[in-house]
Design a protein around this motif. Structure first.
Motif, mmCIF file in Angstrom:
data_model
loop_
_atom_site.group_PDB
_atom_site.id
_atom_site.type_symbol
_atom_site.label_atom_id
_atom_site.label_comp_id
_atom_site.label_asym_id
_atom_site.label_seq_id
_atom_site.Cartn_x
_atom_site.Cartn_y
_atom_site.Cartn_z
ATOM 1 N N ASP A 17 2.622 -1.516 10.811
ATOM 2 C CA ASP A 17 2.479 -1.496 9.100
ATOM 3 C C ASP A 17 1.874 -0.079 8.882
ATOM 4 O O ASP A 17 0.947 0.429 9.481
ATOM 5 N N THR A 18 2.374 0.638 7.921
ATOM 6 C CA THR A 18 1.834 1.665 7.445
ATOM 7 C C THR A 18 2.220 3.165 8.223
ATOM 8 O O THR A 18 1.431 3.856 8.041
ATOM 9 N N THR A 32 3.306 -3.620 1.289
ATOM 10 C CA THR A 32 3.536 -4.693 2.480
ATOM 11 C C THR A 32 4.387 -5.720 1.814
ATOM 12 O O THR A 32 5.324 -6.318 2.482
ATOM 13 N N ASP A 67 6.934 -0.996 7.485
ATOM 14 C CA ASP A 67 7.092 -1.708 6.214
ATOM 15 C C ASP A 67 7.110 -0.439 5.103
ATOM 16 O O ASP A 67 7.725 -0.494 4.141
ATOM 17 N N HIS A 68 6.355 0.617 5.324
ATOM 18 C CA HIS A 68 6.132 1.782 4.310
ATOM 19 C C HIS A 68 5.540 2.802 5.141
ATOM 20 O O HIS A 68 4.837 2.703 6.240
ATOM 21 N N TYR A 95 -6.223 -3.712 -2.346
ATOM 22 C CA TYR A 95 -5.098 -4.162 -3.149
ATOM 23 C C TYR A 95 -5.400 -4.778 -4.106
ATOM 24 O O TYR A 95 -4.252 -4.892 -5.180
HETATM 25 ZN ZN ZN Z 1 2.094 -2.612 4.663
#
Ligand code: ZN
Length: 452
Positions: free
Chosen positions: A43-44, A83, A273-274, A450
């Motif tokens: 992730d990230t 996400t 994912d990013h 978030y």
């Molecule tokens: Zn993410």
């Protein structure tokens, strides 16, 4: 299908392994005659912070070795900069506008749950006889959001605090309790690189001397103003330390696969994912814009039948992962999937890749002057247009000449049409609003920026 339970003594052994005796990862497993797939989502993780993507720091020796033994896609793009919608694209092979799993309604809006009726990668493989498992580390991918559908075993720690070390341990224990003749599909989602950036010793001092004595997250005022811009380099140092930590634990994971003698029958995929912004366009974090630092992601495949030491310029997207894996395993790809099989011999060189799902109002970390607007992007070759929906603002970049997107150009009419066409994509999925979240989940999401 009900979730398959791992025997209690196994779980106790995992817990014991985390606190005292290191887990025994030398177990033997009779080689499978078929194929297994392990999809690792870090992730990230922005691609340009990996050595194999040209980063000047040695952050990723293990991932670099995997790339050497397989194929690396230079131009892989996520379908969203955060996400929830991004993983929904990985799961379904669909663009964000198509699966519709995102956040709607601005600050007071709500998230949508992944439609369980949509064909998905795990459910398709489960129906084809594969054992399916997920080791997941964030609440947005939890059962509440519908991501467990199609998994025989779904081990989700929603807090985002389980380390890659504990996750690798849990995966290796699961692996040892699989029936020897079964093929499997496994997703390993790792959250260490996501903010806050506080790598453990010795990774905290891998790229700077002060280590965790410095700050580990952005200091933001109530209205989102960044109060510690001067800490940017230190936060990058910590972010890179987290990457090195994850990379080192992946070495242990890959050793475990070799020790179990399944390397010759296992395809390994690494992606994210990013990405993450460090003030390149005035913002920090992710989820608020569609510049390359937030949507250019790594993509590496290695395993039997994959070209070794190959680098591909073919434009790739996260929604290609589903059709690529299914085709690799000889499983029929469901109708309407938008991605391509990246291993076929004729993928389109010039294809349009959309990204969307931006809902900037939701994010505390979003520092965008245009944060009232939804936006989407379409990339085709070196051209990339970002469209701010509900306005007449369209900006274009030439990614060959201006990869950092510092020189906005007037958008040409063809690219504007493509962005509007993407925005009008009919929704195939029917995602439903999530139910009331627990205080614990809300607290986690708030802590990570978030929700406000
Ligand atoms: Zn993410």
């Amino acid at each position: 299908m009900p979730i398959k339970l791992i025997p209690l003594f196994t779980i106790l052994a995992v817990i014991a392994g985390c606190t005292s005796t290191p887990p025994d990862t030398s177990g033997c497993r009779i080689p499978s005659n078929g194929k297994n797939v392990i999809l690792i989502i870090i992730d990230t993780l922005r691609s340009d912070h990996l050595s194999c993507f040209g980063y000047q720091r040695n952050t990723s020796p293990t991932i670099d070795s995997l790339a050497d033994s397989g194929t690396l896609w230079l131009n892989a793009q996520s379908q969203a900069p955060w996400t929830l919608p991004s993983h929904a694209s990985i799961w379904t092979g669909l663009s964000v506008k198509s699966h519709g799993t995102t956040h709607i309604g601005g600050v007071e809006g709500f998230d949508l749950q992944l439609d369980p009726q949509l064909p998905s990668l795990p459910a398709t493989l489960q129906n084809s006889g594969f054992q399916t498992s997920g080791f997941i580390n964030f609440v947005l991918l939890s059962e509440e959001f519908g991501f467990n559908h199609g998994f025989d075993w779904y081990d989700c720690d929603g807090s985002g605090e389980r380390t890659v070390t504990a996750t690798v341990d849990a995966f290796l224990y699961w692996l040892d309790y699989q029936a020897e003749t079964e093929n499997f599909f496994c997703v390993i989602h790792l959250f260490d690189v996501h903010a806050p950036y506080n790598p453990m010793v010795p990774y905290d001092t891998a790229f700077c001397s002060e280590g965790v004595d410095g700050v580990s997250r952005w200091d933001l005022s109530e209205n989102g103003k960044i109060l510690n811009i001067e800490d940017c380099q230190h936060l990058i140092d910590m972010y890179d330390g987290e990457i090195l930590y994850v990379d080192n634990e992946l070495s242990r994971l890959f050793s475990g696969i070799r020790q179990r003698e399944i390397a010759d029958s296992t395809l390994i995929i690494i992606t994210s994912d990013h990405g993450e912004e460090f003030l390149e366009h005035g913002g920090v974090g992710h989820g608020h814009a569609l510049y390359q630092e937030q949507i250019h992601v790594p993509l590496i495949l290695s395993g039997p039948g994959i070209n070794r030491g190959s680098i591909s310029n073919i434009p790739a997207a996260l929604y290609d992962i589903m059709p690529t894996i299914l085709s690799y395993l000889g499983v029929e790809v469901p109708e309407n999937v938008e991605g391509l099989d990246l291993l076929s011999h004729a993928p389109a060189q010039l294809r349009q890749i959309p990204s969307g799902g931006v809902s900037p109002d939701r994010f505390f970390l979003a520092m965008m002057s245009l944060s009232d607007f939804q936006s989407c992007a379409v990339t085709e070759g070196s051209k990339k247009v970002i469209a701010y929906m509900g306005t007449d603002r369209f900006i274009q970049f030439n990614l060959d000449e201006d990869p950092e997107e510092n020189i906005p150009l007037a958008a040409d009419s063809t690219m504007i049409e493509k962005a509007l066409f993407y925005w009008a994509t009919p929704r195939r999925g029917n995602p439903s609003p999530i139910g009331e979240l627990t205080d614990e989940i809300n607290s986690t999401l708030r802590d990570l920026g978030y929700i406000r």
